[in-house]
Design a protein around this motif. Structure first.
Motif, PDB file in Angstrom:
ATOM      1  N   TRP A  28       0.832  -1.198   0.000  1.00  0.00           N
ATOM      2  CA  TRP A  28       0.000   0.000   0.000  1.00  0.00           C
ATOM      3  C   TRP A  28       0.864   1.246   0.000  1.00  0.00           C
ATOM      4  O   TRP A  28       1.850   1.333   0.744  1.00  0.00           O
ATOM      5  CB  TRP A  28      -0.942  -0.014   1.198  1.00  0.00           C
ATOM      6  N   LYS A  29       0.478   2.207  -0.851  1.00  0.00           N
ATOM      7  CA  LYS A  29       1.262   3.420  -1.042  1.00  0.00           C
ATOM      8  C   LYS A  29       0.371   4.653  -0.940  1.00  0.00           C
ATOM      9  O   LYS A  29      -0.831   4.584  -1.168  1.00  0.00           O
ATOM     10  CB  LYS A  29       1.916   3.422  -2.432  1.00  0.00           C
ATOM     11  N   VAL A  30       1.023   5.758  -0.619  1.00  0.00           N
ATOM     12  CA  VAL A  30       0.399   7.077  -0.705  1.00  0.00           C
ATOM     13  C   VAL A  30       1.411   7.959  -1.433  1.00  0.00           C
ATOM     14  O   VAL A  30       2.578   7.991  -1.081  1.00  0.00           O
ATOM     15  CB  VAL A  30      -0.004   7.642   0.677  1.00  0.00           C
ATOM     16  N   GLY A  31       0.957   8.603  -2.498  1.00  0.00           N
ATOM     17  CA  GLY A  31       1.860   9.416  -3.297  1.00  0.00           C
ATOM     18  C   GLY A  31       3.009   8.625  -3.893  1.00  0.00           C
ATOM     19  O   GLY A  31       4.099   9.153  -4.096  1.00  0.00           O
ATOM     20  N   GLY A  32       2.784   7.355  -4.169  1.00  0.00           N
ATOM     21  CA  GLY A  32       3.816   6.505  -4.753  1.00  0.00           C
ATOM     22  C   GLY A  32       4.835   5.971  -3.762  1.00  0.00           C
ATOM     23  O   GLY A  32       5.757   5.259  -4.146  1.00  0.00           O
ATOM     24  N   LYS A  33       4.670   6.286  -2.483  1.00  0.00           N
ATOM     25  CA  LYS A  33       5.609   5.830  -1.449  1.00  0.00           C
ATOM     26  C   LYS A  33       4.911   4.833  -0.522  1.00  0.00           C
ATOM     27  O   LYS A  33       3.798   5.063  -0.065  1.00  0.00           O
ATOM     28  CB  LYS A  33       6.144   7.019  -0.660  1.00  0.00           C
ATOM     29  N   ILE A  34       5.599   3.749  -0.229  1.00  0.00           N
ATOM     30  CA  ILE A  34       5.031   2.658   0.562  1.00  0.00           C
ATOM     31  C   ILE A  34       4.879   3.054   2.026  1.00  0.00           C
ATOM     32  O   ILE A  34       5.792   3.619   2.620  1.00  0.00           O
ATOM     33  CB  ILE A  34       5.914   1.404   0.462  1.00  0.00           C
ATOM     34  N   PHE A  35       3.718   2.687   2.615  1.00  0.00           N
ATOM     35  CA  PHE A  35       3.527   2.900   4.048  1.00  0.00           C
ATOM     36  C   PHE A  35       3.199   1.599   4.794  1.00  0.00           C
ATOM     37  O   PHE A  35       3.395   1.518   6.002  1.00  0.00           O
ATOM     38  CB  PHE A  35       2.469   3.978   4.332  1.00  0.00           C
ATOM     39  N   ALA A  36       2.735   0.564   4.088  1.00  0.00           N
ATOM     40  CA  ALA A  36       2.412  -0.704   4.757  1.00  0.00           C
ATOM     41  C   ALA A  36       2.444  -1.853   3.753  1.00  0.00           C
ATOM     42  O   ALA A  36       2.141  -1.676   2.574  1.00  0.00           O
ATOM     43  CB  ALA A  36       1.037  -0.630   5.416  1.00  0.00           C
TER      44      ALA A  36
END
Length: 119
Positions: A28-36
């Motif tokens: 899972w990503k936000v703004g193309g960056k992984i968070f989980a």
């Protein structure tokens, strides 16, 4: 928490995207960056949850039974739940939500605005 429950929870967070990578891991990503990440990496047939955390949370979590520094991501303050039930579902959700906020805050103001994360 099951992988399906993890995916459903992450999907509800603002401006998220989902991909399957690295041997069927749910990323899972936000703004193309992984968070989980939810993966099957390790022994046993239960899901492994990995997430970004604050410096303080990282220090505390890696001392907790069933939690380890996340392989390949520990230097960036990521942890992995190595034992099923090491965190309650409520705590896991709170840490995943915090991970989302940490990563979203690192995006540029322009990206945050484009994603509807900032006013």
């Amino acid at each position: 928490m099951t992988r399906d429950e993890f995916d459903a929870f992450c999907k509800k967070l603002p401006a998220t995207t989902h991909v399957i990578q690295w041997g069927n891991a749910s990323v899972w990503k936000v703004g193309g960056k992984i968070f989980a990440i939810c993966s099957g990496w390790g022994e046993g047939d239960f899901p492994r949850f990995s997430f970004k955390c604050s410096d303080i949370s990282y220090s505390l979590l890696i001392q907790q039974v069933g939690m380890i520094p996340a392989p390949y991501l520990a230097r960036a303050k990521w942890v992995q739940m190595e034992e099923e039930g090491a965190l309650s579902d409520a705590d896991l959700k709170a840490y995943i939500e915090a991970a989302h906020k940490i990563i979203a805050a690192k995006l540029t103001r322009k990206q945050q605005k484009e994603l509807g994360l900032a006013g």
